[in-house]
Write a protein that holds these residues in place. Structure first.
Motif: not given
Length: 421
Positions: A284-299
């Motif tokens: 996972c890149t920082p950009e991917m992690l930033s995107k995943f944080r926006k998923i409520s089940l993954l924050t």
């Protein structure tokens, strides 16, 4: 009654009937009077006892007395009274010293009738007993019909022997002794019944099968609900509405699958996997992690996991400039965590039973990601709908994690290739 017979005889002679004919006619008249008297007594007994029992049945809350009235068990028992009275009074119409043969024939007919009525009464009573036990919740699903049938067979067998003994004028014990000598032949004739009875005892004692159970037995093409368990057959109504009959002893000697445990458990298992293309797995890149944080089940998961990995890498002085060093999150790992949180968030997924997402052995068709969980809704149609909804969502969400589903090349894929000119 003898005085009445003499009075009738004297009047018949006075009317010009010869003495021999008058004796025969007065015997018939006395027989007619006996029959009329027994019919009258039968009617009185029915009117008094039957109505009395009906009134008592209405006042009680028990079910068995209502069933006795509905199935006319008392009526069947009352049929014995006229036959017994006629049998007892026949010597008055046909004295043994005058007409012994005729008296013997008529009494033999009465005896056979009494036995037949008794068999009918006992058979109906056993059916009522079976129905009463079926209405009890604790015994409702027990295969009692086989035992009832065995008792009915035994009763009719004894009745048949008694009737034969009356017709041939032999003692029933003599016939039973003769049957004992031919036990091997009887066992051969009633082989299926005996095997069914023994199997019924084993099925009941070990609680292996009940009416209403969903069973699967591929050998006999059975996949449905047990609707009846008898001495000679277990009837299974398949889901295509066909009926499969299985010998009871086959259920003891062969293997079958009973789904009752699933029905009584908190949930029904769903175990299905989807294959991920191995070429789409990456760190996972920082950009991917930033995107995943926006998923409520993954924050929460992303934040906690990043803190854990950062602390580990700092503690071990990991060079973060190279991705291979240290511990890092992967898109497939985040995807698995998402699936776990997603399943746990569904109201139809049982919270009491196992819920997990696991990675299986990679193969030439990709990496199998298996979803293993239990649906709290066990009814077939709804269960299949829940399973389909979950995997509809899974397949739709896979590209959001930078992953792709593995799928063999099809004809449309080949047609879409551009062939250089």
């Amino acid at each position: 009654m003898h005085a009445i017979q003499e009075w009738v005889n004297s009047h018949l002679i006075e009317w010009g009937i010869i003495s021999s004919s008058a004796t025969e006619i007065d015997n018939l008249i006395v027989l007619l009077l006996i029959i009329l008297a027994t019919v009258a007594i039968d009617y009185i007994c029915r009117y008094i006892f039957l109505n009395m029992f009906k009134r008592l049945a209405k006042r009680t809350r028990n079910q068995w007395d209502d069933l006795i009235v509905e199935r006319k068990i008392i009526n069947k028992l009352m049929h014995m009274i006229p036959a017994i009275l006629v049998y007892a009074l026949l010597p008055l119409a046909f004295p043994p010293d005058e007409t012994p043969k005729l008296l013997g024939i008529l009494q033999m007919i009465c005896q056979i009738y009494i036995i037949a009525v008794s068999l009918r009464f006992i058979n109906a009573s056993l059916n009522v007993v079976h129905e009463i036990y079926n209405r009890k919740e604790s015994l409702k699903n027990k295969p009692l019909k086989g035992f009832i049938q065995l008792l009915q067979v035994a009763v009719f067998f004894i009745g048949f022997i008694l009737i034969i003994s009356i017709l041939i004028g032999k003692s029933p014990t003599t016939l039973f002794a003769g049957l004992g000598a031919s036990a091997a032949i009887l066992m051969l004739v009633f082989k299926d019944t005996i095997l069914g009875f023994v199997a019924g005892i084993q099925l009941s004692a070990n609680d292996m099968l009940r009416p209403g159970d969903w069973i699967t037995m591929a050998k006999y093409g059975a996949d449905g609900t047990v609707i009846e368990v008898t001495l000679n057959a277990v009837k299974v109504k398949n889901f295509d509405n066909t009926i499969t009959t299985i010998p009871p002893y086959a259920l003891v000697s062969d293997a079958f699958q009973n789904w009752r445990g699933m029905s009584e458990s908190p949930g029904r298992r769903i175990k299905r996997s989807i294959n991920i293309d191995m070429n789409s797995v990456c760190f996972c890149t920082p950009e991917m992690l930033s995107k995943f944080r926006k998923i409520s089940l993954l924050t929460d998961y992303i934040d906690e996991k990043e803190k854990e990995l950062k602390a580990y890498n700092e503690e071990h002085h990991i060079d973060a400039s190279i991705l291979v060093n240290g511990r890092r999150q992967t898109n497939i790992g985040v995807f698995r965590s998402y699936l776990v949180n997603y399943l746990r968030s569904l109201p139809a997924v049982s919270k009491e039973l196992t819920c997990m997402v696991r990675q299986l052995q990679p193969t030439e068709t990709g990496i199998p990601i298996e979803l293993y969980f239990f649906s709290s809704i066990k009814e077939w149609v709804l269960y299949e709908g829940i399973q389909a909804d979950v995997f509809d969502h899974v397949m739709a969400v896979i590209p959001e994690f930078g992953l792709s589903v593995f799928q063999n090349v099809s004809g449309s894929d080949l047609r879409s290739l551009k062939v250089p000119q």
